[in-house]
Design an enzyme around this catalytic site. Structure first.
Site, PDB file in Angstrom:
ATOM      1  CD  GLU A  13      -2.785  -1.461   2.483  1.00 34.40           C
ATOM      2  OE1 GLU A  13      -4.232  -0.833   1.838  1.00 34.40           O
ATOM      3  OE2 GLU A  13      -2.836  -1.706   3.204  1.00 34.40           O
ATOM      4  CG  ASP A 217     -12.658  -5.366  -0.922  1.00 31.03           C
ATOM      5  OD1 ASP A 217     -13.587  -5.616   0.068  1.00 31.03           O
ATOM      6  OD2 ASP A 217     -11.943  -4.951  -0.615  1.00 31.03           O
TER       7      ASP A 217
HETATM    8  N1  ADE Z   1      -9.864  -3.417   3.330  1.00 31.93           N
HETATM    9  C1  ADE Z   1      -9.970  -3.372   2.226  1.00 31.93           C
HETATM   10  N2  ADE Z   1     -11.355  -3.910   1.575  1.00 31.93           N
HETATM   11  C2  ADE Z   1     -11.652  -4.478   2.581  1.00 31.93           C
HETATM   12  C3  ADE Z   1     -12.846  -5.213   3.298  1.00 31.93           C
HETATM   13  N3  ADE Z   1     -13.856  -5.644   2.279  1.00 31.93           N
HETATM   14  N4  ADE Z   1     -13.067  -5.026   5.040  1.00 31.93           N
HETATM   15  C4  ADE Z   1     -12.027  -4.685   5.850  1.00 31.93           C
HETATM   16  N5  ADE Z   1     -11.009  -4.025   5.311  1.00 31.93           N
HETATM   17  C5  ADE Z   1     -10.490  -3.913   3.849  1.00 31.93           C
END
Ligand code: ADE
Length: 250
Positions: A13, A217
């Site tokens: 990151e 996501d």
């Molecule tokens: N960081 C990136 N995606 C995530 C997710 N779905 N839940 C928690 N932290 C995250």
């Protein structure tokens, strides 16, 4: 002199940021690498917290106590929650809350005991500057990512959102949990695992804090995809490009 503390959870990151710190010196505190450097002549200390709220709080505390930063920015990836918060968008926090904090019935759900608050406010000026920089970067994503990544991740018209980011010690990867979080906290834009903890530490120290996250996501059953590749190709590059604009405008 002003000195910004920059935290991300995982090395990928921050990879594109570290590539741009030509003169950094490394110092290890509590097992974390802190890189001290300059960006457009401005002092910066960058560090990887590892994952979760405790790791983030430890890291932020050392950043403040040992490195004397006067403001803190958290960057990285998050899962989109609100409708319209899509993969490839950027979310800048206006407030942060720990969605797994529950000391009820002693204290209201989500409230951090003895602080009287559930929501920690991000610094308005710092957040606004980052959001403006992010809007400029996302206006032409191919300039930052290259046309191949834009096509691969289907980044048509990425947006910058500003609002509530929620944090908890869980990677949210089922639709059931995502639906439950949205039901309980309808104004939450995105979920991650560190931001609200750092917001709380900065609140305790009276320091400005901001969080900038790229949506990797939708925090549902599809939240597996190629997380690492997305971080390398998109989130890390957005972070570096946004900070580049932020520092060059200071
Ligand atoms: N960081 C990136 N995606 C995530 C997710 N779905 N839940 C928690 N932290 C995250």
């Amino acid at each position: 002199m002003a000195r910004l503390g920059l935290i991300a959870a995982l090395r990928p990151e921050l990879a594109a940021v570290l590539d741009r710190l030509p003169d950094e010196r490394r110092q290890v505190v509590a097992g974390r690498d802190y890189w001290l450097g300059h960006w457009h002549g401005h002092e910066l200390v960058a560090v990887l917290s590892r994952v979760g709220k405790v790791a983030a709080a430890t890291t932020a505390t050392a950043l403040i106590e040992r490195f004397g930063v006067d403001r803190v920015v958290f960057t990285g990836a998050a899962g989109g929650l609100a409708p319209g918060v899509s993969v490839g968008d950027v979310v800048v926090a206006s407030e942060l809350l720990q969605h797994d904090m529950d000391a009820s019935p002693l204290f209201p759900r989500y409230e951090v005991p003895l602080t009287g608050r559930a929501r920690f406010t991000a610094d308005a000026a710092l957040s606004q500057a980052l959001a403006e920089a992010a809007r400029a970067v996302l206006a032409n994503p191919a300039d930052t990512l290259g046309p191949e990544a834009v096509a691969e991740f289907n980044l048509r018209a990425p947006c910058v959102h500003q609002g509530l980011i929620i944090s908890g010690d869980r990677f949210v990867s089922t639709s059931a949990e995502s639906v439950a979080l949205r039901g309980a906290l309808p104004d939450a834009l995105a979920v991650e695992m560190e931001g609200a903890a750092v917001a709380q530490v900065c609140h305790d120290y009276g320091l400005p804090f901001a969080a900038l996250r790229t949506v990797s996501d939708r925090a549902d059953d599809t939240a597996h995809v190629d997380f690492t590749r997305f971080i390398d190709q998109v989130a890390s590059r957005y972070s570096a490009a946004v900070l580049e604009r932020y520092f060059s405008a200071l």
